[in-house]
Scaffold this motif. Structure first.
Motif, PDB file in Angstrom:
ATOM      1  N   ASN A 351      11.486  19.313  25.363  1.00  0.00           N
ATOM      2  CA  ASN A 351      12.352  18.534  24.432  1.00  0.00           C
ATOM      3  C   ASN A 351      14.324  18.314  23.972  1.00  0.00           C
ATOM      4  O   ASN A 351      14.819  17.366  23.726  1.00  0.00           O
ATOM      5  CB  ASN A 351      11.762  17.665  23.205  1.00  0.00           C
ATOM      6  N   HIS A 352      14.581  19.485  24.814  1.00  0.00           N
ATOM      7  CA  HIS A 352      16.291  19.457  24.243  1.00  0.00           C
ATOM      8  C   HIS A 352      17.223  18.603  25.206  1.00  0.00           C
ATOM      9  O   HIS A 352      16.302  18.856  26.725  1.00  0.00           O
ATOM     10  CB  HIS A 352      16.437  20.759  24.300  1.00  0.00           C
ATOM     11  N   LEU A 353      18.425  18.142  25.102  1.00  0.00           N
ATOM     12  CA  LEU A 353      19.300  16.896  25.862  1.00  0.00           C
ATOM     13  C   LEU A 353      20.198  18.461  26.219  1.00  0.00           C
ATOM     14  O   LEU A 353      21.105  18.083  27.163  1.00  0.00           O
ATOM     15  CB  LEU A 353      19.630  16.435  25.104  1.00  0.00           C
ATOM     16  N   GLY A 354      20.104  19.602  25.959  1.00  0.00           N
ATOM     17  CA  GLY A 354      21.147  20.369  26.158  1.00  0.00           C
ATOM     18  C   GLY A 354      21.900  21.231  25.520  1.00  0.00           C
ATOM     19  O   GLY A 354      20.921  21.065  23.862  1.00  0.00           O
ATOM     20  N   ASP A 355      23.273  21.857  25.741  1.00  0.00           N
ATOM     21  CA  ASP A 355      23.807  22.119  24.611  1.00  0.00           C
ATOM     22  C   ASP A 355      25.393  22.728  24.995  1.00  0.00           C
ATOM     23  O   ASP A 355      25.714  22.138  25.928  1.00  0.00           O
ATOM     24  CB  ASP A 355      24.000  23.773  24.426  1.00  0.00           C
ATOM     25  N   LEU A 356      26.439  21.866  23.878  1.00  0.00           N
ATOM     26  CA  LEU A 356      27.803  21.481  23.996  1.00  0.00           C
ATOM     27  C   LEU A 356      28.075  22.930  23.050  1.00  0.00           C
ATOM     28  O   LEU A 356      28.304  22.634  21.506  1.00  0.00           O
ATOM     29  CB  LEU A 356      27.714  20.137  23.516  1.00  0.00           C
ATOM     30  N   VAL A 357      29.251  23.580  23.928  1.00  0.00           N
ATOM     31  CA  VAL A 357      29.829  24.655  22.901  1.00  0.00           C
ATOM     32  C   VAL A 357      31.774  24.791  23.569  1.00  0.00           C
ATOM     33  O   VAL A 357      31.737  24.538  24.877  1.00  0.00           O
ATOM     34  CB  VAL A 357      28.868  25.691  24.144  1.00  0.00           C
ATOM     35  N   LEU A 358      31.987  25.691  22.445  1.00  0.00           N
ATOM     36  CA  LEU A 358      34.104  25.484  22.520  1.00  0.00           C
ATOM     37  C   LEU A 358      33.747  26.896  21.985  1.00  0.00           C
ATOM     38  O   LEU A 358      33.249  27.839  21.405  1.00  0.00           O
ATOM     39  CB  LEU A 358      33.967  24.708  21.071  1.00  0.00           C
ATOM     40  N   ASP A 359      34.687  27.494  23.290  1.00  0.00           N
ATOM     41  CA  ASP A 359      34.513  29.126  23.692  1.00  0.00           C
ATOM     42  C   ASP A 359      35.631  29.088  24.475  1.00  0.00           C
ATOM     43  O   ASP A 359      35.778  30.050  25.245  1.00  0.00           O
ATOM     44  CB  ASP A 359      33.641  29.373  23.899  1.00  0.00           C
ATOM     45  N   GLU A 360      37.002  28.860  24.419  1.00  0.00           N
ATOM     46  CA  GLU A 360      37.886  28.764  25.155  1.00  0.00           C
ATOM     47  C   GLU A 360      39.145  28.884  24.714  1.00  0.00           C
ATOM     48  O   GLU A 360      40.585  28.591  24.742  1.00  0.00           O
ATOM     49  CB  GLU A 360      38.014  27.764  26.341  1.00  0.00           C
ATOM     50  N   GLY A 361      39.235  29.419  23.066  1.00  0.00           N
ATOM     51  CA  GLY A 361      40.309  29.879  22.714  1.00  0.00           C
ATOM     52  C   GLY A 361      41.195  28.838  21.819  1.00  0.00           C
ATOM     53  O   GLY A 361      40.064  28.650  20.854  1.00  0.00           O
ATOM     54  N   GLN A 362      42.534  28.718  21.692  1.00  0.00           N
ATOM     55  CA  GLN A 362      42.788  27.916  20.458  1.00  0.00           C
ATOM     56  C   GLN A 362      43.298  26.481  21.357  1.00  0.00           C
ATOM     57  O   GLN A 362      44.330  25.827  20.209  1.00  0.00           O
ATOM     58  CB  GLN A 362      43.740  28.515  20.089  1.00  0.00           C
TER      59      GLN A 362
END
Length: 511
Positions: A351-362
């Protein structure tokens, strides 16, 4: 069919299409209006930099399994509750062992005498109490297969990892990372004294900075391994290239805990109004290294998650599906928190659609990488084009396994990496420069707002954004994206030769 009935049938079809078109247009306009409200809350009333200041100054560095990591969990739980998220809780898991940094000193003793600037790599060992001294010898990062053929040549020596020539055709950064891990284990077993080398064996980026980090996923090493500043390394390389005998003295002290150590992910939700059982994960990793505050890696991502949630809530808009905000722990030790999440929520992953991640610095967002899901690029690009007034962003199906998108990609879902334009990140990454001063409040507010708008768009679509691919299709995609060798070398490959999940193969995670 009589002509009159044909005409009636066509009219009915046109009326149905017209009704569907009207509904679709109404849905599109409603979503657009919601996104405008979310953008206003995110850009005009952002608290993201305020939250990052609190995380940097009131919590500080957050090494997984440490007391400071638990303090960060408590802070995050309180912040999610104050924002107004639902079902706020911690989801505990265990890592294989804990590690605490002690001290690290080094000095060049011959042919000249001077202090060297070093810091220990994570989950690495110590010298004897009185320190250790040895002759310095070089080993080429791009030729580790050859270097490993005669490990006895490193017995009693201190190894300086150098980069000479070009990488082999099949060597990318992630594969070299796994090769270096194997090399460290080999030379440690064969009596090497210590190693100068960073993640993957690569040296630091300059500005008199060291860069700590792991040498393997869920892996620890008894041998002392230290990061050396580029300026010091360059001198050592010149001395060796000049044919001089180089001797170094090291004194390194770190400690390991006995047995598994508890950690936790932090979770809160905005429940969907129509399909609450369908879930989009929006996340970042809460843990950091300990040479500074962890502001760019990944305090910026963590507070973007909080600020994105806050912008949606303050807009008064509730999406069709649930948005689950997750601050993962243990990312720096091998995506341990996100692997734990996928394992703990296995029964609902369909039932998950995916995940959205922020992790590439500033830096600002420059690209959405959809984790191998080429079937989603077209629709996603159409959405991103609508954000052009905020920022021009491209969309690709690139796979990123260096952050918490990886376990979701492995589960057949789009692990969406919000890639950033962060040229300064090479200096702040895992270094003493990873501080609040390196983050611009306006860029942070924009990134958090784009995260909020993207999350809402995915969760509020009339039709479901994505379903998990079957194992054989995910297998084929990962091979096509040249991920197989790296994932197999790290023990992360969960598929057999035909793409069938093998239960005997498990991610590097202890429950």
């Amino acid at each position: 069919m009589p002509r009159v009935f044909q005409i009636l049938a066509v009219l009915c079809a046109l009326l149905s299409l017209s009704a569907a078109s009207v509904v679709a247009k109404e849905n599109e306009e409603a979503t657009r209006a919601a996104l405008v409200k979310i953008a206003g809350e995110g850009l005009v009333e952002s608290h993201a930099f305020e939250y990052l200041t609190q995380l940097s100054d009131d919590v500080g560095a957050r090494v997984t399994g440490s007391p400071e990591s638990q303090k960060a969990v408590d802070w995050s739980l309180a912040k999610m509750r104050s924002i107004g998220l639902e079902n706020v809780h911690a989801e505990k898991f265990q890592i294989w062992k804990g590690w605490t940094r002690g001290s690290a000193q080094a000095e060049l003793t011959a042919p000249i005498h001077r202090r060297l600037n070093v810091d220990a790599m994570g989950w690495t060992g110590s010298t004897p109490v009185a320190g250790a001294e040895g002759e310095l010898v070089a080993a080429n990062v791009f030729n580790l297969d050859e270097e490993s053929k005669n490990p006895a040549k490193f017995t009693g020596k201190i190894i300086l990892m150098v980069v000479q020539g070009e990488p082999k055709k099949d060597q990318d950064g992630m594969l070299i990372f796994t090769q270096f891990s194997d090399f460290v284990k080999l030379v440690s077993k064969n009596g090497a004294v210590a190693i100068f080398g960073g993640q993957g064996g690569f040296k630091s980026e300059g500005m008199n900075l060291t860069h700590t980090g792991i040498l393997g996923f869920s892996a620890d090493f008894n041998i002392p391994v230290v990061s050396l500043t580029t300026e010091d390394q360059n001198q050592l390389e010149r001395l060796l290239d000049g044919g001089k005998k180089v001797h170094v003295h090291l004194n390194v002290y770190n400690t390991f805990s006995d047995g598994p150590v508890e950690s936790a992910n932090v979770v809160g939700e905005i429940r969907g109004r129509e399909h609450p059982e369908e879930i989009l994960v929006v996340g970042a990793h809460l843990d950091s290294w300990d040479l500074s505050e962890g502001a760019t890696d990944n305090g910026m991502g963590s507070v973007s998650v909080l600020a994105a949630a806050e912008a949606i809530l303050r807009s008064g808009q509730r999406p069709r599906r649930t948005i689950r905000f997750v601050l993962f722990n243990g990312e720096e030790q091998g995506l341990l928190g996100s692997y734990a999440y996928v394992k703990q929520h296995q029964s609902e992953m369909a039932n998950h659609l995916g995940d959205l991640v922020l992790d590439e610095g500033q830096g600002p967002i420059k690209e959405f990488q959809l984790g191998g899901r080429d079937d989603l690029v077209g629709d996603f690009q159409n959405f991103v084009d609508s954000l052009a007034n905020i920022r021009s962003i491209r969309v690709t199906d690139k796979v990123e396994f260096g952050t918490d998108t990886g376990p979701f990609i492995m589960a057949g879902l789009p692990g969406i990496n919000m890639n950033q334009d962060s040229p300064e990140y090479k200096y702040t990454h895992h270094s003493a420069a990873d501080a609040l001063e390196e983050v611009k409040p306006d860029v942070l507010a924009q990134d958090a707002t784009l995260m909020a708008m993207t999350a809402f768009w995915i969760a509020d679509r009339p039709e479901r954004f994505a379903k998990p691919w079957p194992a054989n299709k995910t297998d084929a995609m990962l091979r096509a994206q040249h991920q197989f060798e790296f994932l197999r070398a790290t023990g992360l490959w969960p598929f057999g030769d035909q793409g069938v999940r093998e239960n005997k193969e498990k991610p590097p995670l202890s429950e």
